[in-house]
Scaffold this active site. Sequence first.
Site, mmCIF file in Angstrom:
data_model
loop_
_atom_site.group_PDB
_atom_site.id
_atom_site.type_symbol
_atom_site.label_atom_id
_atom_site.label_comp_id
_atom_site.label_asym_id
_atom_site.label_seq_id
_atom_site.Cartn_x
_atom_site.Cartn_y
_atom_site.Cartn_z
ATOM 1 N N ASP A 141 0.848 -1.198 0.000
ATOM 2 C CA ASP A 141 0.000 0.000 0.000
ATOM 3 C C ASP A 141 0.873 1.233 0.000
ATOM 4 O OD1 ASP A 141 0.670 -0.922 2.708
ATOM 5 O OD2 ASP A 141 -0.478 0.815 3.411
ATOM 6 N N ASP B 216 8.869 3.384 -0.995
ATOM 7 C CA ASP B 216 8.014 3.045 0.153
ATOM 8 C C ASP B 216 6.734 2.387 -0.323
ATOM 9 O OD1 ASP B 216 6.946 2.994 2.732
ATOM 10 O OD2 ASP B 216 6.156 5.018 2.588
ATOM 11 N N GLU C 252 -0.116 -0.928 5.780
ATOM 12 C CA GLU C 252 0.915 -0.392 6.668
ATOM 13 C C GLU C 252 0.743 1.096 6.915
ATOM 14 O OE1 GLU C 252 4.685 1.315 8.063
ATOM 15 O OE2 GLU C 252 3.637 1.760 6.173
#
Length: 467
Positions: free
Chosen positions: A88, A118, A152
């Site tokens: 995510d 990320d 997350e």
Amino acid sequence: MYREKIEAYIDAHRQEMLEDICTLCRINSEKMAYKTGKPFGEGTFQALSKALAMAERYGFHIKNHDNYVGTIDLNNGARNLDILAHLDVVPAGEGWTVTEPFTPVEKDGKLYGRGTADDKGPAVAALYAMRAVKDLEIPLTKNCRLILGTDEECGSADIAHYYDEEPEAPMTFSPDSSFPVYNIEKGGMNGHFTREFEASEELPRILSVEAGVKVNVVPGTANAVVEGMEPAQVIEIAEAAEKETGVSYEVKATEDTVSITAVGKGAHASTPEEGVNALTGLLVLLSRLPLAPCGQVDAIKDLLVLIPHGDTRGNGLGIAMSDELSGDLTLAFSLLKIDEESLDATFDSRCPLCANEDNVLNVVKEKLAEKHFELHTREMRPPHHVSGDSPFVKTLLAAYEQYTGQKGQCLSMGGGTYVHDLKNGVAFGASMPGTDNKMHGADEFAVVGELALSAKIFAQVIADLCC
């Protein structure tokens, strides 16, 4: 042992790895509305499905845990090492200049796009580390599992669901930070507080204030609407405030009101000193306008006593503290809404190992009460600490030193990763020290060479820990 083979394998598969990263980064996998069978929405479902299909194509055993989490196993042995990554992403946001957020582009040795750093890039680097170990037939007696989460960024309900079903591995690392090893994650407290006051019709007055999008983001912009003032008068005061705060102010008039937009510099709440908080900058300006006295104006002035502009250590709230291992307490005033009758606010604090409810939570509660605010937060998140002397951490540092030639060390972070609540989990990679990959910001990127190097280091760690 195995370094030469591992390096040759990753170098040979480097372009293929980048293509797989780009495949995942083209999917907008920010959290979306729940759909049946898709707990975090369509985007995360698509990203997880694509990643698991990718791993299955490379010969790994995969399992989809109810579309919360996907797992990829290297072999059938007993699990000894888990790698925790996530698919995510935070919202795309504005201000992108190199490419569109979900159109990854490689330029000047960097791969740009939301998720490249990320955490899709590191996730694929870990997958390629497992490919290297498998295809090179490095002998192992134990299993390494790559766990791909999908929530997350918004609470980690995915991992909670997974660990309701599965036990922790003896050792876990998350490639969701940077090297060398982060063995300490600070504790935290999101301080949510409110205050009510009587509405006032007397002019000039503030109709509304609104700032912040997420509790863990330093606001880059903040907005207010004022009634009963001329734009020129606001602009004059704003020009003086700008010199002091470093925040710029955009002033626009409508028929009956003046709207003010404060523009600072956003940052992650774990490093608030890297930003310029538009929220507190806006409060500075509002406190200097010749507004009619009222409870709302008093509340704004009291806010600036408790959390002054530029105070990222909690001095105003009386909770500034530090320890040798984990460093300073940090604080970011991140969310604020004010209307004619009430104020609702939240700050994000990251607390060192020496912090506890007595010296943080109770102190904040008392300080806020003195200014007639009510704190609604009732508990803190404890810090996370794995000994730097553990064989696990020493193995990670040795692999880092072997492949980089740089001295490894243990570090502390204010951010939190998937490993925060695990007994023996640390953050390890996947960017090199000093690289600012604009995580959570516009023009997020991963350095291509660092992704490849990370894959090599991860492969060596698997070989060392699962032999």
